[in-house]
Motif scaffolding. Sequence first.
Motif, short mmCIF file in Angstrom:
data_model
loop_
_atom_site.label_atom_id
_atom_site.label_comp_id
_atom_site.label_asym_id
_atom_site.label_seq_id
_atom_site.Cartn_x
_atom_site.Cartn_y
_atom_site.Cartn_z
N HIS A 149 0.73 -0.71 0.36
CA HIS A 149 -0.06 0.00 0.05
C HIS A 149 1.09 1.14 0.12
O HIS A 149 2.21 1.64 0.88
N SER A 150 0.29 2.68 -0.72
CA SER A 150 1.19 3.47 -0.69
C SER A 150 0.73 4.60 -0.85
O SER A 150 0.70 5.93 -1.03
N LEU A 151 -0.88 4.38 -1.00
CA LEU A 151 -1.85 5.13 -1.10
C LEU A 151 -2.86 5.12 0.16
O LEU A 151 -3.12 3.86 0.07
N PHE A 152 -2.92 6.42 0.69
CA PHE A 152 -3.61 6.85 1.65
C PHE A 152 -3.94 8.34 2.10
O PHE A 152 -4.00 8.78 1.15
N ILE A 153 -6.08 7.77 2.48
CA ILE A 153 -6.22 9.15 2.88
C ILE A 153 -6.07 9.65 4.32
O ILE A 153 -6.05 8.49 5.22
N LEU A 154 -5.82 10.74 4.87
CA LEU A 154 -5.20 11.04 5.98
C LEU A 154 -6.50 11.76 6.65
O LEU A 154 -6.88 12.73 5.67
N ALA A 155 -6.76 11.22 7.66
CA ALA A 155 -7.90 11.78 8.29
C ALA A 155 -7.68 12.61 9.40
O ALA A 155 -6.80 11.73 10.05
N THR A 156 -8.66 13.66 10.48
CA THR A 156 -8.48 13.84 11.64
C THR A 156 -10.11 13.68 12.30
O THR A 156 -10.68 13.77 11.87
N VAL A 157 -9.52 13.10 13.48
CA VAL A 157 -10.83 12.77 14.36
C VAL A 157 -11.14 14.19 14.83
O VAL A 157 -10.87 15.30 15.31
N ASP A 188 -12.89 12.82 9.58
CA ASP A 188 -13.47 14.24 8.41
C ASP A 188 -13.35 13.02 6.88
O ASP A 188 -13.19 14.14 6.21
N VAL A 189 -13.33 11.91 6.97
CA VAL A 189 -13.35 11.71 5.05
C VAL A 189 -14.10 10.86 5.61
O VAL A 189 -15.15 9.58 5.97
N GLY A 190 -15.46 11.04 4.25
CA GLY A 190 -16.11 10.09 4.26
C GLY A 190 -16.61 9.73 2.99
O GLY A 190 -15.84 9.69 1.71
N HIS A 191 -17.76 10.32 2.27
CA HIS A 191 -17.87 9.93 1.18
C HIS A 191 -17.73 10.26 -0.21
O HIS A 191 -17.09 9.82 -1.11
N ARG A 227 -11.61 -0.35 13.27
CA ARG A 227 -12.75 -0.60 12.17
C ARG A 227 -12.93 0.65 11.48
O ARG A 227 -13.79 1.42 12.23
N TYR A 228 -13.01 1.80 10.21
CA TYR A 228 -13.93 2.70 9.41
C TYR A 228 -15.23 1.91 9.60
O TYR A 228 -15.42 0.72 8.44
N TYR A 229 -16.18 2.46 9.47
CA TYR A 229 -18.06 1.95 9.36
C TYR A 229 -18.92 3.22 8.92
O TYR A 229 -18.30 4.35 9.28
N ARG A 230 -19.33 3.37 8.42
CA ARG A 230 -20.79 3.71 8.62
C ARG A 230 -20.41 5.24 8.24
O ARG A 230 -20.76 6.77 8.38
N PRO A 231 -19.76 5.32 6.80
CA PRO A 231 -19.47 7.07 6.29
C PRO A 231 -20.87 7.10 5.89
O PRO A 231 -21.45 6.88 5.66
N HIS A 279 -18.36 12.28 6.42
CA HIS A 279 -17.93 11.77 8.02
C HIS A 279 -17.74 10.10 8.46
O HIS A 279 -18.16 9.87 7.15
N GLY A 280 -16.48 9.73 8.55
CA GLY A 280 -16.77 8.35 8.88
C GLY A 280 -16.68 7.68 10.46
O GLY A 280 -16.20 8.97 11.02
N VAL A 281 -16.63 6.66 10.98
CA VAL A 281 -17.20 6.10 12.62
C VAL A 281 -15.90 5.53 12.63
O VAL A 281 -16.36 4.37 11.28
N ILE A 282 -15.10 5.76 13.25
CA ILE A 282 -13.84 4.98 13.68
C ILE A 282 -14.43 4.21 15.46
O ILE A 282 -14.99 4.48 16.41
N GLU A 283 -14.15 2.82 14.94
CA GLU A 283 -14.77 1.89 16.12
C GLU A 283 -13.95 1.02 17.10
O GLU A 283 -13.04 0.48 15.55
N LEU A 284 -13.40 0.42 17.95
CA LEU A 284 -12.76 -0.93 18.20
C LEU A 284 -13.22 -1.35 17.48
O LEU A 284 -14.52 -2.83 17.87
#
Length: 408
Positions: free
Chosen positions: A282-290, A301-304, A323-327, A331-336
């Motif tokens: 993997h060389s591509l990432f989306i940087l996101a802020t909580v 701050d990363v959604g659809h 895990r990232y879910y429910r975008p 918005h996207g939600v991160i949970e354990l």
Amino acid sequence: MDDWQPAQVGMRVSEVDTPALLVDLDVLERNIAQLMRAVPAGVRVRAHAKTHKCAALARLQIAAGAVGMCVQKIGEAEALLRAGIDDILISNQVVGAQKIARLAALVAAFPQAELSICVDAMAQIDQLEGVFSQLSGAEAVQRLGVLVEINAGGNRCGVETPDEALALARRIAASAHLRFEGIQAYHGSAQHLRTPAERRTAIADAVSRARATRDLLAAHGLVCNTVGGAGTGTFALEAASGVYNELQPGSYVFMDADYARNQREAPNGEPGATGNNAPFSHSLFILATVMSRSPTRAVVDVGHKAHSADSGFPLVAGRADLRYYRPSDEHGVIELVADAQQGSSAANAASAAASAAASSIALPALGEKIRLIPGHCDPTVNLHRWFVAYRGDTVEAVWPIEAAGAFY
Ligand SMILES: Cc1ncc(COP(=O)(O)O)c(C=O)c1O
């Protein structure tokens, strides 16, 4: 807003504004070199720019040995030609008066460029002939290369039989304005077949279709300079076929989460010692802020609008416990992962409180930045305008994605 950029050269990665597309240059360069090493002599690489839509990245691939680029759309060809990439195959059908007029304008505007397209219907050649026969001077003389696309088994574009391909090839070869270049036999749906055995079976069929077509054309005096196709999932099979001489992989530069779900060929498996799906990373990432936190979730701050979801949601890089879910749009939600598995039905109030406290410690903090691995790189890139290319912890370049949004 137009001149907004998420980063400046020299910044630390943690200072980059979000959402931003990050490219790890060490990994990207390794992926590019790895592909070139895995391709045997005599087989060309024409890397697919539909993945990255970016001239700077195309230049790296060409510097490493790619003969030129593929694109999928006229708009992508326009953007890359303007940025100085001058050997381009539009690996797709170009149909309709407006698009063919744009194609003719490109041929006229970039006399030094090599430009080719695919066809799979006589009516399409009629349209091309109609427009290109109106051109005058040097532009009119067989400047446009044309490949006949065959259905290699993916049941998307392409003629079904070698005889149909022959009829189209004869018509192109007889044209004073178009140049017969060869055939394209791209098997798209084979790329993400999960097991090496499934991919081998699919590509064996594609190879036999390509061979039958190439040989029939040759028997009628029509030599294919190019027998092209292949993507990241199967390129080694086409490369070893003795039939394909030009490969079109795109995603290998970034290696998205879905491609990583493909099982690799065993190191000593067929074909070749490098295996079927050379070990790209993997060389591509989306940087996101909580941007919001509760004890049990972090909202980024990363959604659809910043990632595609057609091949699954992004993964959290380096954090298999999240895990990232429910975008939603922004918005996207991160949970354990453990919380997701346990569900909301904690046995009693005390254990629910204990688990919330543990989650709160493990989840990223408000303002923290995390890297997401996109499920599917191409449509994710199309949503962004800049690549922030970094090495180690430092931003080394900020590249415009010239053909972002050029899906026309
Ligand atoms: C015609 C063609 N060639 C090559 C590719 C590149 O495939 P990948 O990104 O899977 O390597 C694609 C992708 O869809 C394609 O449509």
